[in-house]
Design a protein around this motif. Sequence first.
Motif, PDB file in Angstrom:
ATOM      1  N   SER C  47       0.837  -1.207   0.000  1.00  0.00           N
ATOM      2  CA  SER C  47       0.000   0.000   0.000  1.00  0.00           C
ATOM      3  C   SER C  47       0.867   1.250   0.000  1.00  0.00           C
ATOM      4  CB  SER C  47      -0.907   0.024   1.223  1.00  0.00           C
ATOM      5  OG  SER C  47      -1.683  -1.141   1.244  1.00  0.00           O
ATOM      6  N   ILE C  48       1.976   1.201   0.749  1.00  0.00           N
ATOM      7  CA  ILE C  48       2.858   2.368   0.767  1.00  0.00           C
ATOM      8  C   ILE C  48       3.439   2.607  -0.618  1.00  0.00           C
ATOM      9  CG2 ILE C  48       5.021   3.262   1.702  1.00  0.00           C
ATOM     10  CD1 ILE C  48       4.285   1.750   4.311  1.00  0.00           C
ATOM     11  N   PHE C  49       3.891   1.533  -1.256  1.00  0.00           N
ATOM     12  CA  PHE C  49       4.430   1.698  -2.608  1.00  0.00           C
ATOM     13  C   PHE C  49       3.356   2.222  -3.560  1.00  0.00           C
ATOM     14  CE2 PHE C  49       7.956  -1.184  -1.379  1.00  0.00           C
ATOM     15  CZ  PHE C  49       8.981  -0.373  -1.812  1.00  0.00           C
ATOM     16  N   PHE C  50       2.140   1.724  -3.379  1.00  0.00           N
ATOM     17  CA  PHE C  50       1.050   2.173  -4.247  1.00  0.00           C
ATOM     18  C   PHE C  50       0.822   3.669  -4.065  1.00  0.00           C
ATOM     19  CE2 PHE C  50      -3.731   2.146  -5.096  1.00  0.00           C
ATOM     20  CZ  PHE C  50      -3.549   2.213  -6.463  1.00  0.00           C
ATOM     21  N   MET C  51       0.860   4.117  -2.821  1.00  0.00           N
ATOM     22  CA  MET C  51       0.645   5.545  -2.582  1.00  0.00           C
ATOM     23  C   MET C  51       1.764   6.370  -3.204  1.00  0.00           C
ATOM     24  SD  MET C  51      -0.885   6.274   1.161  1.00  0.00           S
ATOM     25  CE  MET C  51      -0.849   4.681   1.908  1.00  0.00           C
ATOM     26  N   MET C  52       3.000   5.881  -3.062  1.00  0.00           N
ATOM     27  CA  MET C  52       4.110   6.642  -3.657  1.00  0.00           C
ATOM     28  C   MET C  52       3.967   6.703  -5.163  1.00  0.00           C
ATOM     29  SD  MET C  52       7.308   5.411  -1.394  1.00  0.00           S
ATOM     30  CE  MET C  52       8.353   6.470  -2.328  1.00  0.00           C
ATOM     31  N   GLY C  53       3.679   5.557  -5.765  1.00  0.00           N
ATOM     32  CA  GLY C  53       3.476   5.541  -7.213  1.00  0.00           C
ATOM     33  C   GLY C  53       2.339   6.460  -7.612  1.00  0.00           C
ATOM     34  N   GLY C  54       1.307   6.482  -6.775  1.00  0.00           N
ATOM     35  CA  GLY C  54       0.163   7.342  -7.061  1.00  0.00           C
ATOM     36  C   GLY C  54       0.529   8.812  -6.999  1.00  0.00           C
ATOM     37  N   LEU C  55       1.408   9.170  -6.051  1.00  0.00           N
ATOM     38  CA  LEU C  55       1.827  10.569  -5.973  1.00  0.00           C
ATOM     39  C   LEU C  55       2.582  10.976  -7.238  1.00  0.00           C
ATOM     40  CD1 LEU C  55       2.904  10.956  -2.259  1.00  0.00           C
ATOM     41  CD2 LEU C  55       0.922  11.922  -3.417  1.00  0.00           C
ATOM     42  N   THR C  82       9.341   7.681 -14.947  1.00  0.00           N
ATOM     43  CA  THR C  82      10.089   6.433 -14.776  1.00  0.00           C
ATOM     44  C   THR C  82       9.802   5.825 -13.409  1.00  0.00           C
ATOM     45  OG1 THR C  82      11.860   7.259 -16.173  1.00  0.00           O
ATOM     46  CG2 THR C  82      12.387   5.445 -14.702  1.00  0.00           C
ATOM     47  N   GLN C  83       9.829   6.683 -12.402  1.00  0.00           N
ATOM     48  CA  GLN C  83       9.646   6.145 -11.058  1.00  0.00           C
ATOM     49  C   GLN C  83       8.204   5.729 -10.815  1.00  0.00           C
ATOM     50  OE1 GLN C  83      11.833   9.150  -8.870  1.00  0.00           O
ATOM     51  NE2 GLN C  83      13.424   8.689 -10.345  1.00  0.00           N
ATOM     52  N   HIS C  84       7.288   6.438 -11.445  1.00  0.00           N
ATOM     53  CA  HIS C  84       5.892   5.983 -11.402  1.00  0.00           C
ATOM     54  C   HIS C  84       5.813   4.562 -11.961  1.00  0.00           C
ATOM     55  CE1 HIS C  84       1.594   5.772 -12.035  1.00  0.00           C
ATOM     56  NE2 HIS C  84       1.775   5.619 -13.332  1.00  0.00           N
ATOM     57  N   GLY C  85       6.443   4.345 -13.124  1.00  0.00           N
ATOM     58  CA  GLY C  85       6.378   3.022 -13.750  1.00  0.00           C
ATOM     59  C   GLY C  85       7.044   1.958 -12.911  1.00  0.00           C
ATOM     60  N   ILE C  86       8.243   2.237 -12.439  1.00  0.00           N
ATOM     61  CA  ILE C  86       8.993   1.210 -11.692  1.00  0.00           C
ATOM     62  C   ILE C  86       8.249   0.827 -10.416  1.00  0.00           C
ATOM     63  CG2 ILE C  86      11.085   0.799 -10.368  1.00  0.00           C
ATOM     64  CD1 ILE C  86      12.565   2.498 -12.444  1.00  0.00           C
ATOM     65  N   LEU C  87       7.799   1.837  -9.669  1.00  0.00           N
ATOM     66  CA  LEU C  87       7.120   1.530  -8.407  1.00  0.00           C
ATOM     67  C   LEU C  87       5.824   0.784  -8.660  1.00  0.00           C
ATOM     68  CD1 LEU C  87       7.617   4.768  -6.307  1.00  0.00           C
ATOM     69  CD2 LEU C  87       8.737   2.569  -6.044  1.00  0.00           C
ATOM     70  N   GLY C 147      12.838   5.407 -18.179  1.00  0.00           N
ATOM     71  CA  GLY C 147      11.586   4.683 -18.390  1.00  0.00           C
ATOM     72  C   GLY C 147      11.717   3.344 -17.691  1.00  0.00           C
ATOM     73  N   TRP C 148      10.569   2.736 -17.362  1.00  0.00           N
ATOM     74  CA  TRP C 148      10.678   1.485 -16.595  1.00  0.00           C
ATOM     75  C   TRP C 148      11.273   0.371 -17.432  1.00  0.00           C
ATOM     76  CZ3 TRP C 148       8.176  -3.327 -17.161  1.00  0.00           C
ATOM     77  CH2 TRP C 148       7.274  -3.398 -18.222  1.00  0.00           C
TER      78      TRP C 148
END
Lengths: 326, 121, 556
Positions: C47-55, C82-87, C147-148
């Motif tokens: 969930s934490i990773f999801f929130m970070m990716g969501g931000l 890129t970080q959105h994709g990786i996370l 990019g991821w």
Amino acid sequence: MATHAIDTHDTHDHYHPPGLQHQFEDMGQQQESASIGMWMFLVQEIMFFGGMFTVYLVFRSKFPMAFAAGSNHLNVYWGAGNTVVLIVSSLTMALAVHYAQTGKRMAQVVCIILTMILGATFLGVKAIEYADKYHEGIVPVTGLNLRTALHTEPNTAGGSHVPGDPDSLEKSSLDAPSSAENQRGTSGSASNSAGHVEDEYVNPNGNFLWTDTSLAELAQKEDYLTTAEKVGYFSNGQIDANKFRDKVRIFYYIYFMMTGLHALHMIIGLGLMAWLLWKAWSGAFTADYFSPVEMSGLYWHFVDIVWIFLFPLLYLLGRHFGAGGH
Amino acid sequence: MAHTHDEHKNNLDSHDEHSGAHHIVSIPLYLMVFGILMVGTILTVLVAFVDLDHIFPGANTLVALTIAFVKMTFVMLYFMHVKYSSKLIWLTAIAGFFWLAIMFAYTMQDYLTRSQGVFNG
Amino acid sequence: MQNASAINSAEYIEKPTNYLNNGYTIKSWLLTKDHKRIAIMYLIVVSIFFMMGGLYAATIRLELLTPQSDLLQTQTYNKVFTQHGILMIFFFLIPSIPAILGNFLIPIMIGAKDLAFPRINLLSWYLYMIGGMLTLWALMQGGVDTGWTFYAPYSTQFSNSYVMAVGLGIFINGFSSILTGLNFIVTCHTMRAPGMTWFRMPLFVWAHYATSLVMILGTPVIAITILLLAAERLARIGIFDPAIGGDPILFQHLFWFYSHPAVYIMILPGMGVISELISNFSRKKIFGYEFIAFSSIAIAVFGFLVWGHHMFVSGQSIYAGLVFSFLTMVVAVPSAIKMFNWTATLYKGSILFDTPMLYALGFLGLFLIGGLTGLFLGSMGLDVHLTDTYFVVAHFHYVMVGGQVIAYLGGIHYWWSKMTGKMYSEFWGKLSAMLVFVGFNLTFFPQFILGYQGMPRRYASYPEELQVLNIFSTAGASVLGVGLVMPVIYLTHSLIWGKDAPANPWMLPGLEWRIASPPPTENFETTPIVTWEAYDFSDENGLDMEEARRKNIVTV
């Protein structure tokens, strides 16, 4: 139906053999789980090495001559010897499983120790081979190969030794792009600290030393260059030693990656063996419970199988080209 | 026992490997397999120095890989006890190589059919 | 034994010990071998990773509100997407359903005490944590902008060296995924309760079996590829570098050999959840059980044959492109089979429109759009036009968010009472489900049009005439954001103030509903004997539906 469903099993009062984990009902189930799990792991390993084999396949199909040249330069006697060592170690491992199944403790221990000795021998031979390549300056990593000082040259193995040729290396295509990255670490410090030391080295940048293009010439004469090779080795219609060297370096890269990964698996295997040895010594394995020996055996045999393929692919293919000049 | 076998159980789970896992391969058989492996190793080294490519291109490669395959088969069947294992283990072992073949085949279908036949190295 | 007639919920409520109150120390969590506790630990971290990716996603949408790159510099924008994709891909989508719901439910659904290898299960969590922390560290240090997909030679020669750290993180995380898959497969083979035959397993378990196959067969290839990438970057050996004889397209082959099947890792578990939801909330045996089960396996197998459709314009041969294009059409068949079967299950079912079912119905529509646009992209001729446009972005978000995330939310709501023993607020649940649906469509549907009009992905700025649709998209993202934050609030709220959940709030036949909520540590007091088929709503199963309705236990 409903009455059948009420039927219950009491799992708590039946006999719990040693080594049975809580989530299993009986040894059979545990044994089966371990076996399937190990095989799934091995499938994973097949695909892991498979990626490297794919890389090998692609580049070999493009540049067979460069690969043959690199392959012929490896020492086939060390390679064959190591193959024998590994096969013997597989035999001793299989015997260790056999003695575990028949519950013979001392025989198990002896077999495991033998397996470990053979595994260590394999790694020792591998280390000698790596050291040879290092001294010859054909470790494909930019900035390594630094020890190729002139006075160490006579040490290198005879026969098909490749003399370093500093002039051709100056034109190295490696140096052309992003030279900053090549500078890092090695050449910079060598020249800064003591300028005159530089003279002693044929290879101040630690580049990949390879000048032998005889196989490309042979293939050109006999007309069996692949289309990729016709582009990949030539500049202005002439064989370009630097371009050929780059392809040989790819072979050595693959060689070091594959054998390195294999050696890493051997080291892990030795760790497993050490653990097994301790368990076997303390008499943990009986005719009813020997799954760890069997599973470690599967792993060991798998590593052996990888080598069974690596040996011909890396050491043997292309030998017949070099048979004349070898 | 929890593993009361239901008639619906898929035959992949046939528990005959319970006896199979305990199958003890005799030492003479191990030694025989070992002998085959050694012969294969010597053969593959010797053949490698003979030019078979004049028969057809790639003959040397084919022979070397065939010998490696035979050696692998013996190791798997006897040393790794696949011969005495359940169908699931057979399937797993075969699936591993099948997927490897997929990776080889579908990668090479690209490289072998580049229309110009040239990859500019 | 969970006797069918004992499904009456009241009997279980007074059971004092369950997996949650069986030890309160941190050690009892961090060293647990209980699959349920490990699932909860995954839930928190994922969930934490999801929130970070969501931000990161929110930042991207804010930047794209205006045509100029005014909020972020273009370099920063590259890092953000890129970080959105990786996370999202490696640390949210891939572990989301398998590691949380699969971990929690597979042993319960097949009547086992635990997974086959509980210690390896815990090891998977630690590997996930190590990989995740390493990646986060690299991102905190400035991150990567590749990019991821990490395409070489950009990632190996240019970019920056945090590529190696991120690569190592993904490498480690990959082994977490491999070991989870291995555990599931072995569990399915050896841990089933007596009577739990292969064709009595819930389709959720089948879907996870197929997912695990992909994990075991595909993930090692990305591991070795990333290793090669790191070695290349570290030592500049030239295997992917065309300047010195290497081959960047080989990187793409190896990368997509895993990463295409990986999209099935990301959608198959979601399909498993949807099979559960559709059947259970229609109170009807699922239509074509065997077809759905085998179509999961078929997707896992055929999914390995189509990776080249990511490389139509990369320089692979025309012939290979044609073959991959054709096979892409083939892999659509099993997905379509599932869609038809789910729809047929709804037909004449007595459908409950509870929160999980709202998500499931949303999934059907969104996955349909996502899947069909996938066929457009899989057609080689059209793809040449659409490659690297927002059409692609919209397509895979329809599959990944509209598919997996929606299914994940549906699954979390569905099994929330089982996992925590608390009931969430149905009103807020329904509201957020609808907000997610509306917000999602508003965000991503305009992107199909944008892509068709030629807006390329991965750019911080765009021509002014595309601004209207981008504003729609950003507005939708805000709604979607609200819809995604709401569950965090009301689910957390339910942990403290929620009603205690009965063992079987919806009167459903699955094994997981026959044990207490939350389940005891060993799941079952005694090993159950399964005498019913999956999704068996008939009276012999001991479920008196009329009685349940009279008592109004069934929430409507």
